[in-house]
Write an enzyme that holds these catalytic residues in place. Structure first.
Site, mmCIF file in Angstrom:
data_model
loop_
_atom_site.group_PDB
_atom_site.id
_atom_site.type_symbol
_atom_site.label_atom_id
_atom_site.label_comp_id
_atom_site.label_asym_id
_atom_site.label_seq_id
_atom_site.Cartn_x
_atom_site.Cartn_y
_atom_site.Cartn_z
ATOM 1 N N HIS A 505 1.004 -1.254 0.133
ATOM 2 C CA HIS A 505 -0.091 -0.039 -0.153
ATOM 3 C C HIS A 505 0.950 1.268 -0.035
ATOM 4 O O HIS A 505 1.989 1.086 0.560
ATOM 5 C CB HIS A 505 -0.914 -0.129 1.163
ATOM 6 C CG HIS A 505 -0.051 0.119 2.419
ATOM 7 N ND1 HIS A 505 0.463 -0.858 3.074
ATOM 8 C CD2 HIS A 505 0.028 1.315 3.294
ATOM 9 C CE1 HIS A 505 1.017 -0.313 4.328
ATOM 10 N NE2 HIS A 505 0.836 0.719 4.403
ATOM 11 N N HIS A 588 4.603 7.082 0.133
ATOM 12 C CA HIS A 588 5.791 5.782 -0.010
ATOM 13 C C HIS A 588 5.227 4.752 0.032
ATOM 14 O O HIS A 588 3.951 4.473 0.529
ATOM 15 C CB HIS A 588 6.686 6.273 1.157
ATOM 16 C CG HIS A 588 6.012 6.181 2.483
ATOM 17 N ND1 HIS A 588 5.365 7.113 3.220
ATOM 18 C CD2 HIS A 588 5.830 5.152 3.340
ATOM 19 C CE1 HIS A 588 5.022 6.769 4.215
ATOM 20 N NE2 HIS A 588 5.248 5.455 4.404
#
Length: 652
Positions: A505, A588
């Site tokens: 994710h 990120h």
């Protein structure tokens, strides 16, 4: 008969010893220090750890009705009001009294200036001493210039300079960057701003500890982000007379760090700081005003040596509120929080008091008790109805007592207080040695800062802060084929370096603190703000010394003319604003969670290129956003769960 006489003689001797011990345990420290010279037997008794603990317990109980406060104040030399002033430590002795007006206020019965030993003055170079905290009548001090930590027991005239600690290196990013800071003085000396010391007692190991938390080191990335790295922390233990470095992974969430800013107090095995939650990475354009997320309370368990955090009630959590007088004290053996009541007084002219009646961990609710029309500095409770406060509207530094029941105040006839030092409710009765030889054995060692002389005479206005607040995070979910590709790399890294299994994710919004109902409502409203999918492009592979960003893929979020970057920045910013954040998380995708050394992180980064070099430059669409409930204390991720998800419209 002779045997009976011998037995009776032994009984009489034991009774005599018990009576002597009971009498001695009620005497003041100054007398006991003299009585140590009477005989070897009395010396052994007075220095015995069991006797020291018994004396402390009895003295605490006997001194509850006669509170004293130790603080630093400015006095004129030679009793001349025109002469120069000097800072002295003074013991203010109070007696309970009803004054002529019929209003209940403690009576200031005496002021005793406490002499600083000449050897201690030489040790500190004559610089001003600041009170950091206290526990069992032992006071932790720091000189203004040298920065050396000192433990002091005024009752038995003992002081102990602690050895230098080597674990908080100087930061060239910080030295001399603020006005008035000498560039040739290490930043660790500027403790008021740079380091957050704490002092207390560990009942498990029967030991005293000092916690020193350094300022987060900074780094500026090439793409315009400022990175706040994990805090450096060292712990001093009195029994070993040494410092040791301590890991601070309990001071981070997925996307933020928790920064203990101002030490408040020690109470029942816990040290308390007022603190801030900061973004780990923030764009330099936003760094000056958008770096802070919320005000929090940070706790340190002296036994487990683990940090916890606690949310503040109402608007006190807003870092942009004027809360410079926020203060934690002990009130009737409960934790009391003083803070500006902005809800009823938008100009900050009144205080609210919130209380934790029964502490049960970081999610314990606050109960609002009272609001009073004063905007001054609270110093200490003199009893359950009366607070000692300092005038801050001018530079006089005058002291007054404020009665919560009668809502009246009474000024004290003493010279001004120096406002850079804490006040300590101090009984001057402890014979606990800081030079060794009598470790405290009493396991009930709360500070003597709260009193229960009177019942609280007016019903509290109960305004409970919801104790079911959790942490939530919004994730951008890669397509299934991309997730499978990433999972293969994750699995290979995990086999070699350990760590939990991570669902691939991109963190879009992190450290959302609210109830599940509110989190779901905000997530539903997000569906009308962010409707279109967008592309995510991997910029580079980096490693960090954080647990949750050990090895990660940085997603391109540069403010370029590239349409994909604009779409990603717009969607990320909209998600953050929807949940009340002033700026957004740096996008990120973490490949590995763990506590790796620098060498291990370097090897992990090299291994990624061997496993799948294409992963470092791939681009993929984001078509789903998900809301996850997370517990950042659970490093196994087993308690993390997805509670909502929706699909974005995407046109390639």
């Amino acid at each position: 008969m002779e045997i009976d006489d011998v037995n009776m003689s032994g009984v009489h001797k034991n009774i005599e010893q018990d009576v002597v011990e009971q009498i001695l345990s009620t005497l003041p420290p100054k007398t006991l220090m003299r009585f140590k010279c009477v005989s070897k037997r009395w010396y052994a008794l007075i220095t015995n750890p069991r006797f020291v603990a018994k004396h402390l317990s009895i003295s605490k109980h006997n001194n509850r009705s006669t509170p004293s406060v130790l603080l630093k104040r400015l006095v004129h030399k030679d009793n001349n009001t025109d002469s120069e002033t000097q800072a002295v430590f003074s013991l203010l002795k109070f007696r309970n009294n009803i004054d002529g007006g019929g209003e209940a206020h403690s009576f200031l019965s005496g002021v005793e200036d406490i002499d600083i030993p000449s050897s201690l003055s030489l040790k500190t170079g004559g610089s001003s001493l600041h009170i950091i905290g206290h526990c069992n009548e032992i006071i932790c001090l720091v000189p203004a210039v040298s920065g050396e930590v000192i433990l002091w027991n005024p009752a038995i005239h003992e002081f102990k300079p602690l050895p230098p600690q080597p674990y908080l290196p100087n930061s060239p990013e910080i030295i001399g960057t603020l006005p008035g800071w000498p560039k040739d003085v290490p930043y660790s000396i500027h403790r008021e701003y740079m380091d957050s010391l704490g002092f207390g007692y560990d009942p498990r190991s029967d030991d005293y500890k000092v916690v020193n938390i350094g300022y987060p080191c900074l780094e500026r990335s090439l793409d315009g982000y400022r990175i706040n790295f994990p805090l450096k922390t060292a712990v001093y233990t009195l029994s070993t007379d040494s410092w040791r470095e301590m890991k601070t992974f309990s001071l981070e969430t997925q996307s933020t760090i928790l920064f203990p800013d101002r030490f408040q107090m020690y109470f029942k095995g816990m040290c308390y700081w007022s603190g801030l939650e900061l973004h780990k990475e923030v764009h330099l354009f936003d760094a000056m005003e958008e770096e802070f997320i919320r005000n929090i309370i940070i706790l340190f368990d002296m036994g487990d040596e683990v940090f916890h955090d606690m949310l503040l009630p109402g608007s006190l959590s807003d870092p942009f509120e004027v809360s410079f007088n926020m203060r934690l004290l002990v009130w009737n053996e409960s934790i009391a929080l003083f803070g500006l009541e902005s809800e009823n007084s938008p100009y900050g002219v009144s205080f609210g008091i919130w209380v934790i009646d029964e502490f049960d961990g970081p999610k314990t609710p606050w109960t609002k008790h009272i609001c009073f029309e004063l905007n001054e500095k609270p110093l200490a409770f003199l009893n359950s109805d009366e607070i000692l406060m300092e005038v801050i509207k001018d530079t006089s530094g005058r002291l007054f007592s404020y009665n919560l029941s009668t809502k009246t105040l009474k000024y004290l006839p003493i010279d001004s207080v120096q406002n850079d030092s804490a006040a300590v409710v101090y009984g001057n009765y402890s014979i606990v040695s800081i030079l060794g030889g009598n470790k405290l054995e009493n396991k009930d060692n709360s500070t003597n800062a709260g009193f229960s002389l009177f019942e609280y005479s007016f019903p509290p206005s109960r305004s409970m802060v919801d104790n079911e607040w959790h942490s939530y995070s919004v994730w951008a979910i890669p397509p299934d084929d991309v997730s499978l590709k990433i999972k293969k790399v994750m699995q290979a890294l995990r086999l070699e370096f350990g760590g939990p299994e991570i669902e691939p994710h991109i963190t879009v919004v992190g450290s959302i603190r609210m109830t599940q109902e509110n989190a779901l409502n905000e997530f539903r409203s997000l569906q009308s703000c962010v409707t279109s999918g967008y592309k995510a492009k991997v910029n580079q592979v980096v490693t960090r010394s954080f647990y949750y960003q050990c090895v990660l893929l940085v997603i391109d979020s540069s403010f370029s003319s590239d349409d994909e970057s604009f779409e990603l920045c717009g969607a990320t910013g909209a998600c953050g604003r929807c949940f009340g954040f002033h700026n957004s998380v740096r996008p990120h995708l973490s490949l590995l969670y763990g506590n790796l050394t620098e060498e291990e992180r370097r090897k992990a980064k090299e291994k990624i290129s061997i496993l799948d070099k294409s992963i470092t430059g791939m681009s993929f669409p984001i078509t789903r956003l998900a809301l996850h409930k997370i517990d950042y204390k659970d490093k196994t991720l087993k308690s993390w769960e997805k509670i909502a998800e929706y699909t974005l419209l995407y046109f390639d």
